[in-house]
Design an enzyme around this catalytic site. Structure first.
Site, mmCIF file in Angstrom:
data_model
loop_
_atom_site.group_PDB
_atom_site.id
_atom_site.type_symbol
_atom_site.label_atom_id
_atom_site.label_comp_id
_atom_site.label_asym_id
_atom_site.label_seq_id
_atom_site.Cartn_x
_atom_site.Cartn_y
_atom_site.Cartn_z
ATOM 1 N N ASP A 167 -6.755 4.461 -5.125
ATOM 2 C CA ASP A 167 -7.476 4.344 -3.855
ATOM 3 C C ASP A 167 -8.136 5.700 -3.652
ATOM 4 O O ASP A 167 -8.327 6.452 -4.621
ATOM 5 C CB ASP A 167 -6.500 3.981 -2.718
ATOM 6 N N LYS B 14 0.858 -1.185 0.000
ATOM 7 C CA LYS B 14 0.000 0.000 0.000
ATOM 8 C C LYS B 14 0.892 1.232 0.000
ATOM 9 O O LYS B 14 2.049 1.189 0.437
ATOM 10 C CB LYS B 14 -0.902 0.018 1.231
#
Length: 444
Positions: free
Chosen positions: A165, A125
């Site tokens: 995201d 991430k």
């Protein structure tokens, strides 16, 4: 003190002031206790200690110049958490709330989410505390190019494949990919969520929202039920929320509420999705405009009140910890039967406990919102093979993946004596694949 307790205690000691990371690690590791008890070899190999420690953390500064010539400096992050089953895969988040704790919690969750898809992708991430809201296209481009000028050396089609995201949509992915291609002089599938004209996949935009509804639909089906006629509340009004609403409505559901960071709209006649899309996707406006344009709808300042609306199915699709214990109790009191997490960790640990004790069918994020990363992996496959699949092909593969995720976590929950507890089932099913790979690789 048990092995799991030892690992958690040490994690909190060595990673202070990271509450989101602690929360995710606590939720995951606690549920893995019965697995560890059954596999003492995991403790001998310090498997959990290695599992919760990222393989690599990259932090860097991102200088950029705004339209007035002023220089700004933001922080950039990429946490490469676990590559046991494949290259790191996980989104980039651009939002003022981004810090190392949040990126680590998202990365840890991503390991299990990616494993659950059944596809060969590891967990990672990244992101920045940059806020694209209110910025011009040129300012966003300047930031993205600066961000990629550092990130490019740490990623690659077979190493680490970021995606979008919160705050990173098609515009941002385009700017990031353009800079990567310029620096590396190669056109490869190093980012997913790309535009269709330069290697993207059909159905990627819809994937997370559609996947959320597909797994919830399977849970309903296994109980002799369906979306038809159900009242649904969806938080958020971004990509996930919009396409979850679209798919739920197509299955006969009445979606009555959505929100953004300022407040929520309630439309008892059913959300008119074309209006929401115009406001959020075309005009980049605020959800309150919906109430001004649709007769019978009302707007309420603040977000928490959305969970006081009676519903059969709640689909939180906004951000972490948006449903707390109080909101969960209100939802249960008002008769909610199914909760599917479209966002990452939108329910607090206390809220999850309320749902499980009340017998609510609770579908945790790592399973329920895996459709996005699953379709990203399908995009990677298309890029590698220089192929382009139709919308119907990708959508069918997505639905099959989500149905399989439901049954894999259902089977795992039953195997370990936790039938109906999909938090346990998802964590165990996802972990075992990663654990077996890690054991096979030796101490690395």
């Amino acid at each position: 003190m048990s092995y799991v307790e030892q690992v958690l205690e040490n994690l909190k000691k060595t990673n202070p002031n990271e509450p989101e990371f602690h929360q995710a690690a606590t939720e995951i590791l606690t549920s893995l206790a019965p697995v560890v008890d059954k596999h003492p070899e995991f403790q001998n190999a310090a498997l959990l200690e290695r599992f919760v420690e990222p393989e690599r953390v990259v932090m860097f500064r991102v200088p950029w110049v705004d339209d007035n010539g002023k220089v700004h400096v933001n922080k950039g992050y990429r946490v490469q958490f676990n590559s046991a089953i494949g290259p790191y895969k996980g989104g980039l988040r651009f939002h003022p709330s981004v810090n190392l704790s949040i990126i680590k919690f998202l990365g840890l969750e991503q390991i299990l989410k990616n494993s659950l898809t059944g596809l060969p992708i590891g967990g990672g991430k990244g992101g920045s505390d940059f806020d694209p809201k209110g910025k011009s296209d040129r300012e966003v481009m300047a930031f993205c190019q600066s961000f990629m000028t550092e990130l490019y050396r740490h990623i690659g089609a077979d190493t680490d494949v970021p995606a979008g995201d919160i705050g990173v949509g098609g515009r941002e992915i385009g700017f990031l990919f353009g800079q990567y291609k310029r620096i590396r002089d190669e056109h490869v599938g190093v980012l997913t969520g790309r535009g269709l004209s330069y290697g993207g996949s059909l159905a990627r935009t819809e994937a997370t929202g559609y996947g959320l509804v597909y797994i919830t639909e399977e849970a309903l089906k296994m109980r002799g039920d369906s979306f038809n006629g159900k009242t649904v509340v969806i938080s958020g009004s971004g990509n996930v929320a919009i396409y979850a609403c679209q798919k739920a409505q197509s299955l006969g559901a009445n979606v009555v509420a959505m929100y953004d960071s300022n407040g929520y709209v309630y439309d008892p006649n059913g959300i008119q999705l074309d209006v929401v899309k115009d406001i959020k996707e075309v005009k980049r406006g605020r959800i309150k405009e919906y109430a001004e344009r649709v007769k019978g709808a009302k707007y309420v300042e603040g977000c928490k009140g959305i969970w006081t609306i009676p519903c059969d199915i709640a689909l939180p699709c906004a951000t972490q910890n948006e449903i707390d214990e109080e909101s969960a109790k209100i939802l249960v009191k008002n008769g909610v039967k199914y909760v599917g997490e479209g966002a990452n960790m939108p329910s607090t640990l206390a809220a999850i406990e309320v749902f499980l004790k009340a017998g609510v069918v609770f579908l945790p994020a790592k399973a329920a919102n895996a459709g996005g990363v699953a379709t990203s992996a399908l995009e990677m496959a298309q890029s590698s093979g220089r192929m382009f699949w139709s919308f119907e092909e990708v959508d069918a593969k997505l639905k099959n993946i989500m149905v399989n995720i439901y049954h894999n976590m259902d089977d795992a929950a039953k195997e370990y004596g936790y039938e109906g507890n999909y938090v346990m089932g998802a964590n165990i099913a996802g972990f075992m694949k990663v654990a077996n790979a890690m054991m096979a690789h030796g101490i690395v």
